[in-house]
Design an enzyme around this catalytic site. Structure first.
Site, PDB file in Angstrom:
ATOM      1  N   GLY A 158       0.808  -1.215   0.000  1.00  0.00           N
ATOM      2  CA  GLY A 158       0.000   0.000   0.000  1.00  0.00           C
ATOM      3  C   GLY A 158       0.843   1.267   0.000  1.00  0.00           C
ATOM      4  CB  ILE A 159       3.771   2.430   2.010  1.00  0.00           C
ATOM      5  CG1 ILE A 159       3.062   2.273   3.354  1.00  0.00           C
ATOM      6  CG2 ILE A 159       4.655   3.673   2.027  1.00  0.00           C
ATOM      7  CD1 ILE A 159       4.004   1.979   4.529  1.00  0.00           C
ATOM      8  CB  VAL A 204       8.664   4.620   6.260  1.00  0.00           C
ATOM      9  CG1 VAL A 204       9.329   5.981   6.117  1.00  0.00           C
ATOM     10  CG2 VAL A 204       8.338   4.017   4.905  1.00  0.00           C
ATOM     11  N   GLY A 205       9.388   1.205   7.155  1.00  0.00           N
ATOM     12  CA  GLY A 205       8.694  -0.080   7.379  1.00  0.00           C
ATOM     13  C   GLY A 205       8.759  -0.471   8.845  1.00  0.00           C
ATOM     14  NE  ARG A 206       6.052  -2.557  12.589  1.00  0.00           N
ATOM     15  CZ  ARG A 206       5.127  -1.630  12.355  1.00  0.00           C
ATOM     16  NH1 ARG A 206       5.486  -0.453  11.857  1.00  0.00           N
ATOM     17  NH2 ARG A 206       3.849  -1.852  12.614  1.00  0.00           N
ATOM     18  CG  ASP A 252       8.784   7.171  10.907  1.00  0.00           C
ATOM     19  OD1 ASP A 252       8.889   8.239  11.542  1.00  0.00           O
ATOM     20  OD2 ASP A 252       7.782   6.433  10.969  1.00  0.00           O
ATOM     21  CD  GLU A 280      10.019   2.294  16.466  1.00  0.00           C
ATOM     22  OE1 GLU A 280      10.642   2.166  15.404  1.00  0.00           O
ATOM     23  OE2 GLU A 280       8.784   2.268  16.567  1.00  0.00           O
ATOM     24  CG  HIS A 319       6.877   4.330  14.634  1.00  0.00           C
ATOM     25  ND1 HIS A 319       7.147   2.997  14.840  1.00  0.00           N
ATOM     26  CD2 HIS A 319       5.846   4.344  13.741  1.00  0.00           C
ATOM     27  CE1 HIS A 319       6.323   2.248  14.121  1.00  0.00           C
ATOM     28  NE2 HIS A 319       5.525   3.054  13.447  1.00  0.00           N
ATOM     29  CB  ALA A 330       5.725   7.788   8.913  1.00  0.00           C
ATOM     30  CG  ASN A 331      -0.251   6.462  10.341  1.00  0.00           C
ATOM     31  OD1 ASN A 331      -1.009   7.275   9.792  1.00  0.00           O
ATOM     32  ND2 ASN A 331      -0.581   5.197  10.554  1.00  0.00           N
TER      33      ASN A 331
END
Ligand SMILES: NC(=O)c1ccc[n+]([C@@H]2O[C@H](COP(=O)([O-])OP(=O)(O)OC[C@H]3O[C@@H](n4cnc5c(N)ncnc54)[C@H](O)[C@@H]3O)[C@@H](O)[C@H]2O)c1
Length: 309
Positions: free
Chosen positions: A142-143, A220-222, A246, A251, A270, A272-273
């Protein structure tokens, strides 16, 4: 999924706490909000994100559980995902905002903003053009589908890593097993893959060595997609241009971690959302999946327990 046959709208529980926005989203999709014990569907949301809180909402009546995250490795790695009840993630729902953030990180890398924003004279003139760059999208869900068209006005050459057939608009599509082939080609390696046993540590010392000397790694994934120690070494020895992350492993990144201060590293913790965009996108996904649940149509974001996403 078989359609709801009752005259009444199917009962969906929103938990572990009440959430008016998600409850409205359930009603908008044609469901009714009920208590845990009457529910056939569960919409889970939680600030603490403890997987045990979601399984506590599942009863013998539950046929479907909706999770609020796009990345569900904490559920899959603990063996919590089943096919009956079916579990869905929010995969793809946050594409627009996370793609925008990835794009910002790429531009920040091209312009070397970690250095440029602290420079007091123009004598050491950092940065370069982003236009015309080669961009590898490692993971094309999706991204990735939102990010690819953002690159078109910049004349980027795009290499998409996916097993789902040719990525429309990409200059080259590379199979997942062959993702390393993109590394020596790319000015920007952008990690957008789900974290699974297969992808954990997919960027380690050998992969960083394979990247161009001035290339930026964007994640920006994990955080677990990258071997952090190998990345710190590569950045310290200037073997790649830089890293804009991100997500990190660990983390949150602890105080004093070298990634906070390396001049060629840029960390956004983290974010980005953004909350408003997250909540709106989740509500939209819930409405659509309740509508599909009511109609007996395939749900969006069904998690495959074997694949891990
Ligand atoms: N930073 C954030 O705030 C934030 C927000 C949303 C999502 N995410 C992360 O980004 C990931 C992608 O989100 P999405 O919405 O695009 O999800 P998605 O499920 O649509 O895409 C995940 C992609 O990973 C790919 N993939 C799986 N194994 C792979 C492999 N071995 N090699 C290459 N690709 C592989 C899949 O093909 C799939 O296209 C999520 O799994 C999540 O962890 C982060």
């Amino acid at each position: 999924m078989t359609p709801a046959t009752d005259d009444q709208a199917p009962g969906i529980h929103v938990g572990p706490d009440p959430d008016p926005r998600l409850e409205q989203a359930v009603r908008d999709g044609g469901g009714q909000v009920v208590g845990r014990d009457e529910a056939v569907g569960v919409v889970f949301h939680s600030d603490t994100d403890d997987p045990a809180q979601s399984t506590a909402l599942v009863t013998d009546r539950t046929r479907w559980v909706q999770l609020p995250h796009a990345g569900v490795e904490r559920w899959t790695s603990n063996g919590l995902i089943t096919t009956d009840p079916v579990w869905t993630s929010a995969a793809g729902a946050y594409g627009p905002q996370v793609a925008e953030h990835a794009f910002a990180l790429m531009l920040a890398g091209a312009k070397e903003l970690p250095v440029a924003a602290r420079a007091t004279t123009w004598e050491r003139h950092p940065g370069r053009m982003f236009a015309g760059s080669t961009v590898a999208l490692v993971g094309y869900g999706g991204i990735g589908r939102c990010l690819l068209p953002m690159l078109a006005p910049f004349g980027c050459r795009v290499l998409a890593v996916t097993d789902s057939g040719p990525a429309e608009g990409a200059d080259m599509t590379v199979a997942r097993a062959d993702y390393r082939e993109t590394l020596p080609e790319a000015d920007f390696v952008v990690l957008l893959a789900a974290l699974t046993p297969e992808t954990r540590g997919m960027i380690g010392a050998a992969e960083l060595d394979a990247m161009r000397a001035n290339a930026w790694l964007v994640n920006v994934g994990r955080g677990g997609l990258v071997d952090t120690d190998a990345l710190v070494t590569a950045l310290t020895e200037n073997r790649i241009g830089g890293a804009a992350l991100d997500v990190t492993d660990p983390e949150p990144l602890p105080d004093g971690h070298p990634l906070w201060t390396l001049p060629n590293a840029l960390i956004t913790p983290h974010v980005a959302n953004p909350p408003e965009a997250h909540d709106a996108a989740l509500a939209e996904r819930v409405t659509e999946n309740v509508r599909r649940f009511v109609a007996g149509e395939p749900l969006l974001g069904v998690i495959d327990p074997e694949a891990g996403f």
